[in-house]
Motif scaffolding. Structure first.
Motif, mmCIF file in Angstrom:
data_model
loop_
_atom_site.group_PDB
_atom_site.id
_atom_site.type_symbol
_atom_site.label_atom_id
_atom_site.label_comp_id
_atom_site.label_asym_id
_atom_site.label_seq_id
_atom_site.Cartn_x
_atom_site.Cartn_y
_atom_site.Cartn_z
ATOM 1 N N LEU A 45 0.579 -1.278 -0.128
ATOM 2 C CA LEU A 45 0.185 0.121 -0.091
ATOM 3 C C LEU A 45 1.001 0.652 -0.042
ATOM 4 O O LEU A 45 1.820 1.867 0.362
ATOM 5 N N PRO A 46 0.468 2.642 -0.596
ATOM 6 C CA PRO A 46 0.977 3.630 -0.925
ATOM 7 C C PRO A 46 1.822 4.149 0.981
ATOM 8 O O PRO A 46 2.576 4.613 0.422
ATOM 9 N N CYS A 47 0.823 4.068 1.838
ATOM 10 C CA CYS A 47 0.801 4.241 2.898
ATOM 11 C C CYS A 47 0.384 3.102 3.677
ATOM 12 O O CYS A 47 -0.206 2.959 4.676
ATOM 13 N N PRO A 48 1.505 2.205 4.169
ATOM 14 C CA PRO A 48 1.142 1.226 5.045
ATOM 15 C C PRO A 48 1.034 1.627 6.665
ATOM 16 O O PRO A 48 1.298 2.886 7.197
ATOM 17 N N ALA A 49 0.250 0.914 7.124
ATOM 18 C CA ALA A 49 0.068 1.475 8.660
ATOM 19 C C ALA A 49 1.516 0.926 9.152
ATOM 20 O O ALA A 49 2.830 0.725 9.344
ATOM 21 N N GLU A 50 1.536 1.476 10.529
ATOM 22 C CA GLU A 50 2.832 2.065 11.430
ATOM 23 C C GLU A 50 3.031 0.519 12.215
ATOM 24 O O GLU A 50 4.331 0.842 12.385
ATOM 25 N N ASP A 51 1.973 -0.024 12.734
ATOM 26 C CA ASP A 51 2.177 -1.595 12.900
ATOM 27 C C ASP A 51 2.485 -2.526 11.991
ATOM 28 O O ASP A 51 2.747 -3.565 12.695
ATOM 29 N N VAL A 52 2.438 -2.338 10.618
ATOM 30 C CA VAL A 52 3.521 -3.458 10.424
ATOM 31 C C VAL A 52 4.319 -4.532 10.435
ATOM 32 O O VAL A 52 4.201 -4.928 10.397
ATOM 33 N N ASP A 53 5.325 -3.808 10.852
ATOM 34 C CA ASP A 53 6.638 -4.192 12.022
ATOM 35 C C ASP A 53 6.206 -5.379 12.449
ATOM 36 O O ASP A 53 6.673 -6.107 12.574
ATOM 37 N N GLU A 54 5.223 -4.524 13.362
ATOM 38 C CA GLU A 54 5.216 -5.523 14.606
ATOM 39 C C GLU A 54 4.300 -7.014 14.700
ATOM 40 O O GLU A 54 4.162 -7.762 14.973
ATOM 41 N N MET A 55 3.257 -6.246 13.374
ATOM 42 C CA MET A 55 2.346 -7.397 12.595
ATOM 43 C C MET A 55 3.529 -8.384 11.810
ATOM 44 O O MET A 55 2.614 -9.584 12.365
ATOM 45 N N MET A 56 4.227 -8.441 11.373
ATOM 46 C CA MET A 56 5.471 -8.932 10.557
ATOM 47 C C MET A 56 5.664 -10.017 11.134
ATOM 48 O O MET A 56 6.022 -11.513 10.989
ATOM 49 N N VAL A 57 6.730 -9.229 13.190
ATOM 50 C CA VAL A 57 7.301 -10.153 13.379
ATOM 51 C C VAL A 57 6.420 -11.108 14.189
ATOM 52 O O VAL A 57 6.637 -12.290 14.711
ATOM 53 N N GLU A 58 4.639 -10.290 15.082
ATOM 54 C CA GLU A 58 3.650 -11.554 15.407
ATOM 55 C C GLU A 58 4.226 -13.190 14.202
ATOM 56 O O GLU A 58 4.186 -14.125 14.676
ATOM 57 N N PHE A 59 3.528 -11.899 13.025
ATOM 58 C CA PHE A 59 3.611 -13.460 11.925
ATOM 59 C C PHE A 59 4.772 -14.809 12.301
ATOM 60 O O PHE A 59 4.736 -15.718 12.296
ATOM 61 N N ARG A 60 5.618 -14.154 12.326
ATOM 62 C CA ARG A 60 7.002 -15.020 11.542
ATOM 63 C C ARG A 60 7.425 -15.311 13.097
ATOM 64 O O ARG A 60 8.169 -16.695 13.075
ATOM 65 N N SER A 61 6.752 -15.185 14.365
ATOM 66 C CA SER A 61 6.952 -15.903 15.394
ATOM 67 C C SER A 61 6.109 -17.592 15.806
ATOM 68 O O SER A 61 5.865 -17.657 16.844
ATOM 69 N N TRP A 62 5.044 -17.563 14.923
ATOM 70 C CA TRP A 62 3.953 -18.076 14.682
ATOM 71 C C TRP A 62 4.785 -19.853 15.070
ATOM 72 O O TRP A 62 5.630 -19.867 13.992
ATOM 73 N N PRO A 63 4.813 -20.280 15.293
ATOM 74 C CA PRO A 63 5.471 -22.158 15.117
ATOM 75 C C PRO A 63 4.904 -22.872 14.032
ATOM 76 O O PRO A 63 4.229 -22.094 13.355
ATOM 77 N N ARG A 64 6.134 -23.534 13.451
ATOM 78 C CA ARG A 64 5.866 -24.028 12.418
ATOM 79 C C ARG A 64 4.424 -25.427 12.221
ATOM 80 O O ARG A 64 4.272 -25.237 13.867
ATOM 81 N N ALA A 65 4.242 -25.425 11.352
ATOM 82 C CA ALA A 65 2.453 -26.309 11.217
ATOM 83 C C ALA A 65 3.710 -27.729 11.977
ATOM 84 O O ALA A 65 2.502 -28.177 12.717
ATOM 85 N N ASP A 66 4.518 -28.205 11.687
ATOM 86 C CA ASP A 66 4.635 -29.331 11.973
ATOM 87 C C ASP A 66 4.984 -29.379 13.629
ATOM 88 O O ASP A 66 5.254 -30.540 14.138
#
Length: 422
Positions: free
Chosen positions: A171-192
């Motif tokens: 998006l032209p103006c990404p949300a300010e907390d996009v990095d925080e949401m990205m970090v939360e997403f990356r912290s998810w445990p793997r499927a296995d």
């Protein structure tokens, strides 16, 4: 002897009697239940194998006759039987089986066993534990079904969150907390790793994943790049309206969409290291229909309107328990699979439909399969899972026409509305 000693002796003596196996049971059915219970209690595979050897050495009639106690008087050397384990290991297995209530060790000096003296490993406690073992087995199966369902929800949320993050970053103006949401997403445990989570932990994780998706969805809807409906950020296969001439989705990939072209976020390390066909692979599920199949352009409202009352109920539950004529794609997909599972379809049939027909094709096939159960003009589907697999096989042969089936269902719903049957 004190009153406490007398009471203890009487209770111990009472446990040496049993009512035998339930009506219609045999030794093998009893052994299967005991093995299942031992697995639930966390016994090792070697320990369970030792128990199976013990029970196989007892006459089947001993389990049916309440006047005698089934017991194994074989020596430890016999239980080893070339398995490559030591006497100490067998001793530990016996202790473990006694601790979980499957056997009672009545041994002589130095662990002696003797048929004449009635010394050995008795299975009377297991016979008196049948009702508890059945309850534990039923509870385990119910919890396992819930666990499998939650892992399926996480798998779908993984795809949607990853794609939504890609749209949000572009998006032209990404949300300010996009990095925080990205970090939360990356912290998810793997499927296995999910199968090792407790039911409560997995439920909490799926709820957190759903909350994250709703946050991202809200930011994307404010970005001005889409119409504002949550499902529109998932590509071109859910359209805002049915066109006069039913067209297929972009089968050749020529038509483009700004949100679909967005570069995916760098999520290295966040996905599972599973096989390429895993639902949570590092590449999101292909949103473009398979070239061999043309799909009608529909929106979420029409899919919901075509659904049977039972399917609508599952979609509403997946969407938060509130009736919504314009549910999200996640709610539609989750509700469709829940309904197919309810009517007897196997999860492997659903995965095969997604892999061959894409998500939208699988949803349409599921809606059509469910609708066939109540179609008065044709014989009802006896095996919904087989019917769904048949649609996949027909597509592989180039004989499946989902557009025709969709139009037929659309006409049927219109007739039902006119007749007041819905």
């Amino acid at each position: 002897m004190s009153f406490r000693q007398i009471s203890s002796a009487r209770n111990h003596q009472k446990m040496r009697f049993h009512d035998g196996l339930p009506e219609g049971w045999n030794r093998d059915r009893f052994r299967q239940l005991c093995v299942s219970y031992a697995q639930i209690r966390g016994a090792s595979a070697q320990c369970i194998r030792s128990f199976e050897i013990i029970i196989d050495m007892i006459s089947p009639s001993a389990f049916r006759d309440p006047s005698q106690e089934p017991f194994c008087y074989a020596r430890q050397e016999t239980l080893i039987a070339g398995r490559g384990v030591t006497d100490r290991t067998i001793h530990n297995h016996e202790r473990e089986l006694e601790a979980i209530g499957l056997i009672e060790r009545r041994l002589g000096a130095n662990g002696a066993r003797c048929k004449r003296k009635g010394l050995g490993l008795f299975l009377t406690p297991a016979l008196n534990l049948i009702s508890e073992m059945l309850d534990a087995e039923a509870q385990y199966i119910a919890e396992k079904d819930k666990h499998d369902g939650l892992r399926g929800d996480r798998s779908r949320l993984y795809r949607y969150v990853k794609h939504s993050l890609a749209v949000l970053v572009a998006l032209p103006c990404p949300a300010e907390d996009v990095d925080e949401m990205m970090v939360e997403f990356r912290s998810w445990p793997r499927a296995d790793k999910l199968k090792y989570l407790s039911l409560d932990d997995l439920r909490a994780h799926v709820q957190a994943a759903h909350d994250l998706w709703k946050r991202i969805e809200g930011h994307v809807a404010k970005g001005g790049e889409i119409s504002g409906e949550p499902e529109a950020c998932f590509g071109c296969h859910i359209q805002d309206q049915i066109e006069e001439e039913i067209l297929s989705c972009n089968a050749d990939g020529d038509e483009t969409m700004s949100s679909a072209e967005a570069e995916e976020p760098d999520c290295s390390g966040s996905g599972p290291d599973g096989p390429a066909h895993c639902l949570e692979s590092n590449h999101p599920t292909d949103m473009v229909p398979h070239k061999s199949q043309k799909l009608p352009r529909v929106n979420n409202c029409i899919l919901y309107d075509l659904a049977s009352p039972e399917l609508r109920m599952h979609i509403d539950i997946a969407g938060g328990g509130v009736q919504n004529s314009s549910p999200t794609l996640y709610a539609i997909e989750t509700g469709t699979w829940s309904r197919l599972s309810e009517i007897g379809a196997n999860v492997s049939a659903w995965h095969a439909a997604i892999e061959r027909l894409t998500i939208l094709g699988a949803i349409l096939a599921g809606v059509i399969t469910d609708a066939r159960l109540s179609d008065p003009r044709v014989p009802p589907v006896v095996n919904p899972g087989g019917y769904l697999r048949g649609m996949v096989k027909a597509d592989e042969r180039g004989e499946l026409n989902l557009i025709s089936s969709f139009m037929g269902l659309l006409a049927r719903r219109a007739r039902e509305d006119e007749d007041g049957l819905r």
